[in-house]
Motif scaffolding. Structure first.
Motif, PDB file in Angstrom:
ATOM      1  N   ASP A  63       0.724  -1.213  -0.094  1.00 36.74           N
ATOM      2  CA  ASP A  63       0.039   0.072   0.096  1.00 36.74           C
ATOM      3  C   ASP A  63       0.734   1.243   0.023  1.00 36.74           C
ATOM      4  O   ASP A  63       0.505   2.413   0.706  1.00 36.74           O
ATOM      5  N   LEU A  74     -11.646   1.841  -1.372  1.00 34.58           N
ATOM      6  CA  LEU A  74     -11.746   0.556  -1.014  1.00 34.58           C
ATOM      7  C   LEU A  74     -11.146   0.289   0.343  1.00 34.58           C
ATOM      8  O   LEU A  74     -10.453   1.244   0.816  1.00 34.58           O
ATOM      9  N   PRO A  75     -11.157  -0.566   1.061  1.00 32.92           N
ATOM     10  CA  PRO A  75     -10.769  -0.942   2.493  1.00 32.92           C
ATOM     11  C   PRO A  75      -9.139  -1.071   2.400  1.00 32.92           C
ATOM     12  O   PRO A  75      -8.627  -1.503   1.427  1.00 32.92           O
ATOM     13  N   PRO A  76      -8.655  -0.580   3.139  1.00 30.51           N
ATOM     14  CA  PRO A  76      -6.916  -0.972   3.241  1.00 30.51           C
ATOM     15  C   PRO A  76      -6.459  -2.628   3.122  1.00 30.51           C
ATOM     16  O   PRO A  76      -7.413  -3.109   3.506  1.00 30.51           O
ATOM     17  N   LEU A  77      -5.450  -2.830   2.612  1.00 27.29           N
ATOM     18  CA  LEU A  77      -5.061  -4.153   2.791  1.00 27.29           C
ATOM     19  C   LEU A  77      -4.831  -4.797   4.223  1.00 27.29           C
ATOM     20  O   LEU A  77      -4.597  -3.970   5.119  1.00 27.29           O
ATOM     21  N   TYR A 123      -8.754   9.662 -11.085  1.00 26.39           N
ATOM     22  CA  TYR A 123      -7.787   8.968  -9.732  1.00 26.39           C
ATOM     23  C   TYR A 123      -6.509   9.878  -9.837  1.00 26.39           C
ATOM     24  O   TYR A 123      -5.898   9.680  -9.024  1.00 26.39           O
ATOM     25  N   GLY A 153     -10.036   6.156  -0.303  1.00 22.27           N
ATOM     26  CA  GLY A 153     -10.728   5.560   0.637  1.00 22.27           C
ATOM     27  C   GLY A 153     -12.194   4.846   0.029  1.00 22.27           C
ATOM     28  O   GLY A 153     -13.104   4.655   0.669  1.00 22.27           O
ATOM     29  N   ASP A 211      -6.615  -0.440  -7.999  1.00 26.94           N
ATOM     30  CA  ASP A 211      -7.062  -0.932  -6.672  1.00 26.94           C
ATOM     31  C   ASP A 211      -6.195   0.057  -5.340  1.00 26.94           C
ATOM     32  O   ASP A 211      -6.727   0.627  -4.528  1.00 26.94           O
ATOM     33  N   PHE A 212      -5.069   0.466  -5.895  1.00 26.21           N
ATOM     34  CA  PHE A 212      -4.166   1.391  -5.063  1.00 26.21           C
ATOM     35  C   PHE A 212      -4.886   2.744  -5.064  1.00 26.21           C
ATOM     36  O   PHE A 212      -4.745   3.106  -3.909  1.00 26.21           O
ATOM     37  N   LYS A 234      -7.933   3.448  -5.530  1.00 29.91           N
ATOM     38  CA  LYS A 234      -8.977   3.333  -4.881  1.00 29.91           C
ATOM     39  C   LYS A 234      -8.942   3.331  -3.195  1.00 29.91           C
ATOM     40  O   LYS A 234      -9.520   4.113  -2.720  1.00 29.91           O
ATOM     41  N   ARG A 235      -7.989   2.637  -2.865  1.00 27.98           N
ATOM     42  CA  ARG A 235      -7.566   2.699  -1.382  1.00 27.98           C
ATOM     43  C   ARG A 235      -6.938   4.075  -1.057  1.00 27.98           C
ATOM     44  O   ARG A 235      -7.478   4.622  -0.052  1.00 27.98           O
ATOM     45  N   ARG A 236      -6.405   4.771  -1.824  1.00 26.59           N
ATOM     46  CA  ARG A 236      -5.791   5.930  -1.386  1.00 26.59           C
ATOM     47  C   ARG A 236      -7.050   6.989  -1.365  1.00 26.59           C
ATOM     48  O   ARG A 236      -6.953   8.019  -0.507  1.00 26.59           O
TER      49      ARG A 236
END
Length: 500
Positions: free
Chosen positions: A62, A447-450, A419, A445, A438-439, A441-443
């Motif tokens: 991440d 997607l949930p963190p790994l 993005y 918020g 995916d990264f 999207k996590r950045r």
């Protein structure tokens, strides 16, 4: 009397060493506390980026690989930073168009890289020339690497010829890249001697310790006139990694080749890396000596990954058969050196041949593309029966593979406009589309963190991502996985193969 000649040290602790021993899982938070100390050493350079680190940052840690480079540059003010570039493959597993390659090199240099080591898995200079040109345009040092291997086709004269050609297309120095630990001490002496006398560029030697010969090869190379050797701090050395910096500096101390590096400072650095080792389990396969590599020629990390994953799935009985099949597939393909992506291509096909019980009953897309010439020109002749079986009447291309690729930068900018937070995001997306999205999207918020596990840094706990089951299109190279109770093999080239 021997003339005094200082030998340079490139330390790989922040890139290849943890790639080889720790599956590239060391986080930036584990690096930053020691970089100020490393900056005092006086290394020729520190290898900190490229190879698998780009992929691992996005996929497992991440982390933004570009931010990692910027932070390391900020902390290493006095030391040259070096990266490994897979020629036209950049840091991925396929060829990318020239506009992407040029932009990547621009951003790498802009964010702090001083030296770019450029190689091609087939030693096809057409896959390296643009990278060398773009690197020099940006004012960085372009090091041309020869992928060292042993075969009926590869000998000292062959490597001298490739090195001369690298010089002719603009390489500033030559690296002997011995990714599987194959070079013997006396071959190292002969090759370095002839490179120095017949090519006339600075020479660097990069070895892995897999066969147990690397330190001996380094000492003979030093006697032959090598300018720089690649090492790793003692806590991350040996096995599938490089020889220990501390040991080589001690061995050369007081000789005409003295590195002038401070052993006490190096010891302090190694002590730091020992202190963070509590967060890692190093597989025993990557720490031993394996002279069988001289036959199989598979890079150490690939052998250990294959062995451990097969053991987990109670399929260890396949391991020896696969290793015996690897050199046969390699011969059929014209003896490519085994390094990313050719090691994945050959290794995957060997697994498929063994599992199906019939050679080339199933053929991967990557084998087809290799035979089509889309990875470059094989070093030797491909088995004509295999060529006919796979390609039928199709003729391989004879031109430069990247000439077939359309520019991607502008289209990619539109595809991920929502993005983009920095210009470098476009490059991350082009090279690893699914992983990068995916990264991003996590950045944001979205997607949930790994899921993260703990690792020790000087007594403090930091997070490190754990590996997870994969889906097609989102793969880790060179691995077996259990997905939905089905054993599959992934080669890192967006291809997934059911096993059994």
């Amino acid at each position: 009397m021997t003339q005094e000649r200082k030998v340079g040290i490139t330390d790989t602790s922040l890139r290849d060493a943890h790639q080889s021993l720790l599956a590239t899982r060391m986080r930036l938070a584990e690096m930053l506390p020691v970089v100020e100390l490393m900056d005092q050493v006086g290394y020729h350079s520190l290898e900190v980026w490229g190879g698998a680190t780009f992929d691992a940052c996005l996929r497992f840690l991440d982390e933004d690989p570009w931010e990692r480079l910027r932070q390391l540059r900020k902390g290493l003010k006095n030391t040259k930073l070096q990266m490994l570039l897979r020629g036209q493959n950049i840091v991925g597993y396929r060829h990318y168009p020239d506009d992407v390659l040029e932009e990547f090199i621009k951003k790498a240099v802009y964010n702090g890289i001083d030296i770019i080591r450029i190689f091609d898995a087939l030693n096809d200079l057409r896959n390296m020339e643009k990278a060398i040109t773009f690197t020099r345009q940006e004012g960085a040092h372009a090091q041309g690497a020869i992928s060292y291997t042993i075969s009926p086709l590869h000998n000292i004269d062959y490597f001298i010829g490739v090195s001369r050609d690298l010089k002719s297309i603009g390489a500033d120095s030559i690296c002997i890249k011995d990714m599987a630990g194959l070079i013997s001490p006396f071959d190292a002496y002969e090759l370095v001697s002839k490179l120095k006398s017949q090519v006339g560029l600075p020479v660097q030697l990069h070895c892995h310790y897999t066969s147990g010969m690397a330190s001996m090869a380094y000492l003979k190379a030093v006697e032959a006139g090598v300018d720089v050797i690649d090492t790793a701090n003692a806590a991350l050395a040996m096995g599938a990694s490089q020889p220990a910096t501390d040991s080589l500096v001690a061995a050369l101390k007081g000789t005409p080749y003295d590195t002038d590096l401070d052993l006490h400072l190096l010891s302090e650095i190694s002590d730091y890396f020992k202190s963070i080792s509590c967060g890692y389990e190093i597989a025993p396969e990557v720490m031993g000596i394996d002279t069988n590599v001289l036959s199989y020629q598979i890079p150490g990390g690939m052998i250990s990954n294959l062995a451990s994953q097969l053991a987990e799935q109670k399929a260890t009985h396949l391991f020896k058969d696969v290793l015996k099949e690897v050199p046969k597939v390699r011969a059929d393909l014209g003896y490519p050196p085994l390094v990313t992506p050719s090691s994945q291509i050959v290794g995957t096909q060997a697994v498929m041949n063994v599992i199906t019980g019939e050679r080339y009953k199933m053929v991967s897309t990557e084998i087809k593309n290799y035979l089509r010439g889309l990875y470059g020109k094989p070093p030797g002749e491909v088995d004509p029966e295999l060529q006919k079986k796979v390609l039928k009447d199709e003729k391989p291309i004879t031109g430069r593979p990247a000439d077939l690729l359309k520019p991607q930068l502008e289209a990619a900018k539109e595809e991920i406009a929502e993005y983009i937070e920095q210009e470098e995001d476009v490059l991350s997306y082009i090279i690893f589309p699914n992983v990068a999205i995916d990264f991003f999207k996590r950045r944001k918020g979205l997607l949930p963190p790994l899921e993260l596990s703990s690792s020790c840094v000087g007594g403090k706990v930091v997070n490190r991502a754990t590996s997870r089951n994969i889906e097609p299109g989102d793969v880790q190279p060179e691995s077996f996985y259990l997905v939905d109770e089905t054993l599959i093999w992934t080669d890192g080239l967006n291809t997934v193969y059911p096993v059994g």
